[in-house]
Design a protein around this motif. Sequence first.
Motif, PDB file in Angstrom:
ATOM      1  N   SER A   1       0.911  -1.120   0.020  1.00  0.00           N
ATOM      2  CA  SER A   1      -0.127  -0.336   0.408  1.00  0.00           C
ATOM      3  C   SER A   1       0.963   1.285   0.311  1.00  0.00           C
ATOM      4  O   SER A   1       1.969   0.811  -0.208  1.00  0.00           O
ATOM      5  N   THR A   2       0.262   2.313  -0.370  1.00  0.00           N
ATOM      6  CA  THR A   2       0.527   3.865   0.025  1.00  0.00           C
ATOM      7  C   THR A   2       1.393   4.253   0.947  1.00  0.00           C
ATOM      8  O   THR A   2       2.487   4.575   1.847  1.00  0.00           O
ATOM      9  N   LEU A   3      -0.165   4.116   1.716  1.00  0.00           N
ATOM     10  CA  LEU A   3       0.296   4.521   3.263  1.00  0.00           C
ATOM     11  C   LEU A   3       0.263   3.430   4.443  1.00  0.00           C
ATOM     12  O   LEU A   3      -0.715   2.602   4.229  1.00  0.00           O
ATOM     13  N   PRO A   4       0.450   4.047   6.144  1.00  0.00           N
ATOM     14  CA  PRO A   4      -0.028   3.245   6.921  1.00  0.00           C
ATOM     15  C   PRO A   4      -1.593   2.717   7.156  1.00  0.00           C
ATOM     16  O   PRO A   4      -1.856   4.131   6.806  1.00  0.00           O
ATOM     17  N   GLY A   5      -2.306   1.653   7.980  1.00  0.00           N
ATOM     18  CA  GLY A   5      -3.275   1.572   7.807  1.00  0.00           C
ATOM     19  C   GLY A   5      -4.333   2.210   6.059  1.00  0.00           C
ATOM     20  O   GLY A   5      -5.730   2.213   7.031  1.00  0.00           O
ATOM     21  N   GLU A   6      -4.135   0.882   5.834  1.00  0.00           N
ATOM     22  CA  GLU A   6      -4.715   1.263   3.771  1.00  0.00           C
ATOM     23  C   GLU A   6      -5.490  -0.243   4.260  1.00  0.00           C
ATOM     24  O   GLU A   6      -5.888  -0.385   3.137  1.00  0.00           O
ATOM     25  N   GLY A   7      -5.248  -0.503   5.190  1.00  0.00           N
ATOM     26  CA  GLY A   7      -5.872  -2.150   5.836  1.00  0.00           C
ATOM     27  C   GLY A   7      -5.508  -2.611   4.523  1.00  0.00           C
ATOM     28  O   GLY A   7      -5.813  -4.320   4.304  1.00  0.00           O
ATOM     29  N   LYS A   8      -4.029  -3.055   4.075  1.00  0.00           N
ATOM     30  CA  LYS A   8      -3.153  -4.012   3.557  1.00  0.00           C
ATOM     31  C   LYS A   8      -3.378  -4.812   3.961  1.00  0.00           C
ATOM     32  O   LYS A   8      -3.368  -6.475   3.178  1.00  0.00           O
ATOM     33  N   SER A   9      -3.291  -5.045   5.460  1.00  0.00           N
ATOM     34  CA  SER A   9      -2.460  -7.284   5.863  1.00  0.00           C
ATOM     35  C   SER A   9      -4.018  -7.705   6.269  1.00  0.00           C
ATOM     36  O   SER A   9      -3.850  -8.622   5.945  1.00  0.00           O
ATOM     37  N   THR A  10      -5.222  -6.826   6.218  1.00  0.00           N
ATOM     38  CA  THR A  10      -6.344  -7.334   5.640  1.00  0.00           C
ATOM     39  C   THR A  10      -6.586  -7.787   5.063  1.00  0.00           C
ATOM     40  O   THR A  10      -6.907  -9.353   4.982  1.00  0.00           O
ATOM     41  N   ILE A  11      -6.310  -7.612   3.391  1.00  0.00           N
ATOM     42  CA  ILE A  11      -6.182  -7.567   2.143  1.00  0.00           C
ATOM     43  C   ILE A  11      -5.317  -9.337   2.199  1.00  0.00           C
ATOM     44  O   ILE A  11      -5.569  -9.962   1.752  1.00  0.00           O
ATOM     45  N   ALA A  12      -4.252  -8.722   3.051  1.00  0.00           N
ATOM     46  CA  ALA A  12      -3.586 -10.510   2.630  1.00  0.00           C
ATOM     47  C   ALA A  12      -4.038 -11.240   3.126  1.00  0.00           C
ATOM     48  O   ALA A  12      -3.663 -12.851   3.201  1.00  0.00           O
ATOM     49  N   LEU A  13      -4.398 -11.529   4.331  1.00  0.00           N
ATOM     50  CA  LEU A  13      -4.829 -12.580   5.224  1.00  0.00           C
ATOM     51  C   LEU A  13      -6.171 -13.375   4.737  1.00  0.00           C
ATOM     52  O   LEU A  13      -5.836 -14.661   4.763  1.00  0.00           O
ATOM     53  N   ASN A  14      -6.966 -12.394   4.068  1.00  0.00           N
ATOM     54  CA  ASN A  14      -8.414 -12.826   3.165  1.00  0.00           C
ATOM     55  C   ASN A  14      -7.615 -13.831   2.228  1.00  0.00           C
ATOM     56  O   ASN A  14      -8.110 -14.371   1.945  1.00  0.00           O
TER      57      ASN A  14
END
Length: 757
Positions: free
Chosen positions: A561-574
């Motif tokens: 993602s570009t910035l922190p807090g965009e939900g990248k980890s959530t998308i990665a998990l799912n």
Amino acid sequence: MNQHPVFVTNPDAGQGEPVAHEINIDQLLAIARRQWIVVAAAVVFALAIGTSYLLTAVPLFTASTSVLIDRGNSEVVQQLSTIGGVLDDEASVLSQVELLKSDTIGLATVDRLKLQNNPEFMASGGSFLATINSSIRSLLASIGLISRETGELIDPEEAFRRSALARLQGGLAIQRVGRAYVLEIDFTSPSPGMAAAVANAVAESYINDKLDAKYQATRRAGEWLQDRIEELRQQSLASDLAVQKFRAANGLVTAGNGLVSDQQLTELNSALIVARADTARAQARYDRIQEILASGQTDAIVTDALDSSVINTLRQKFLNASKLESEISKRLGPDHVQAVRLRQEMSEYNRLMFDELKRIAESYQSELEVARSRERNITEGVRKATGVSVAASETQVQLRELERSAEAYKNLYQTFLQRYQEAVQQQSFPVTEARVISNAVGPGVPSSPRRPLVLAISLVFGLILGCGIAAFREFRDRFFRTGDQVRDVLGVEYLGATPQIAKKTDTAVAAPGEKDIHFRSSVSNFSINYPLSSFSETLRSCKIAIDLNITKSSKIVGLVSTLPGEGKSTIALNLAQVLAKSGRTLLIDADLRNPGATRAIGQHAQAGLIQVLTEGVPYTSLLLHDATSGLDFLPVVVKRRITHSSELLASPQMHQLLTRVSAEYDYVVLDLPPLAPVVDARSIAGRVDGFIMVVEWGAVSRKVVKQTLVTEHQIAERTLGVVLNKVDVQKLKLYREYGSSDYYSSRYSSYYVDHET
């Protein structure tokens, strides 16, 4: 095959956004749906201001009177005098408008109605503050302290007159009615009666000023003309006497309209022209007959030969003999005695005709000599007459100068005498070219404020203000809202949107050292719980992009993602859980500074990726397993702040780890750090087969995302697509355009199950 993004840059925008070449109606309708509340609020605000003004404004009344610039009266005046000019052009009418606005008419009106002593007039108009200011200035002026214009000491009475003049001119309006010769005089006042009285007084002052101006002009003109006429009379008599004396002294005899010598010269010139023409004609006739005689042509034709009876008789005999000779030669032969005799006769006829032509030539020569002699005589007469005329002309130059001077003085004398008579008559002729055609009456309805107009202006102002604010809000909306914006701005594939999901914390607590994955919130395994949701469908779109663009059997995919807090980890998990349904999948939390995936599903882990890279611990002993999806997860346990995280990700140990897991898993998903704050993702980019970029919907500037991809060339070249995360489904409806994929999203609901059934 990896997609290479093509960035579309607008050189004027500075945001790297597509250039709009035409008005898009669908976009305008979408903007209207988004901003109608702002526009409505601005309209209500403007209407409230307009209503407040209507409730507090002082009603003003306007009375009107009309003045006609009467061309009929002007023609009557012109018949009696040329003084007082007819107003025929637009500039003259506009000059009358300025005259009505002048201080002269204004002061005359003030004096006529004694407005400086009228309390109602002097206290009228303006707001409360303006009234106080006017009262203070009037008080200072009344005691002779200041001048309203210059600040100098002035007479109190004059100060009141000037104050009344300022009030009068402030409420006075003069305008021309269309293209007509009608001037409309309007005066506005809080009192209807005062408005009508002042308007009528201005018209009367204007007409009286016209009469007075005409009288003064004619009086001054008469006095000046009287002196000038006597001077011109003496000059006219002197110039006439000088002309007569000069004629007598130089013998300039006239006949009709010119001198006798000039008339003689004209007649001789005319006769000379005729004589030269006669000579030329006689010369031509003589030359022609000489050519005929020289050539020996007996059958040549000249005018006198046709008229000669001798030649005509001889020619007739010649023709008869020629005809007879031809017939005899045909019957008896050309040598017959009769034919020979006829040919001799024909020869004799020719000789006789030639002799007759010679006699005609002699007559032509005589006529030529006569014509030449006459031309010489007339030429000599012209020469003599020309000498006489030249001598007279030299004298006439002075004569004509004297005559012109005498004629000029004569005309001036007659003109000034006529003007003097007209000026004398004009002084007592009480007619002007202006008259009142409608008197002002006290209006019953106030002219200001105009309630419908004020409300209409307020409405229009509110609309303009609301549209301006809405346009500013739209201009400042620099975030990603639709898939079309992703394609147009970034030039990469749009993989889909994931809606914003409310987090529900799991109450289960993992025991220390346990090797199973424990989901702390429902968001972390939403794709497993709701496999038919739009969220899961977007992740399946990501899987298809991975399978189509990466041809290797083992695929390493990085989520950034570009910035922190965009939900990248959530998308990665799912996404990892969706991939685990199709093949062996390993999720590695590669964010060594802010391990979001580990906090979500592996908070109970005692060691992880850092220990594998720094201490050589086998990764298999640190894996966490999800029995539901079959996903393996390698967490990150940060025991102290790591300053060389990018070096760890680029280290040979990380390369060996990826090589080993590639041999054992079909999909390796890396939850990488954001691109803007740190360079960790760049350090490992060369070992990743493809990237999926997560962008938070309506929160991250398009410029930031674009510039990040422009800077990270290696990541941009391997980007498989973009996922818009945390989408507000209700607001997304406002950004749909007709024909776009988002426009028909409401029809997709029958295929999705975004909640428990």
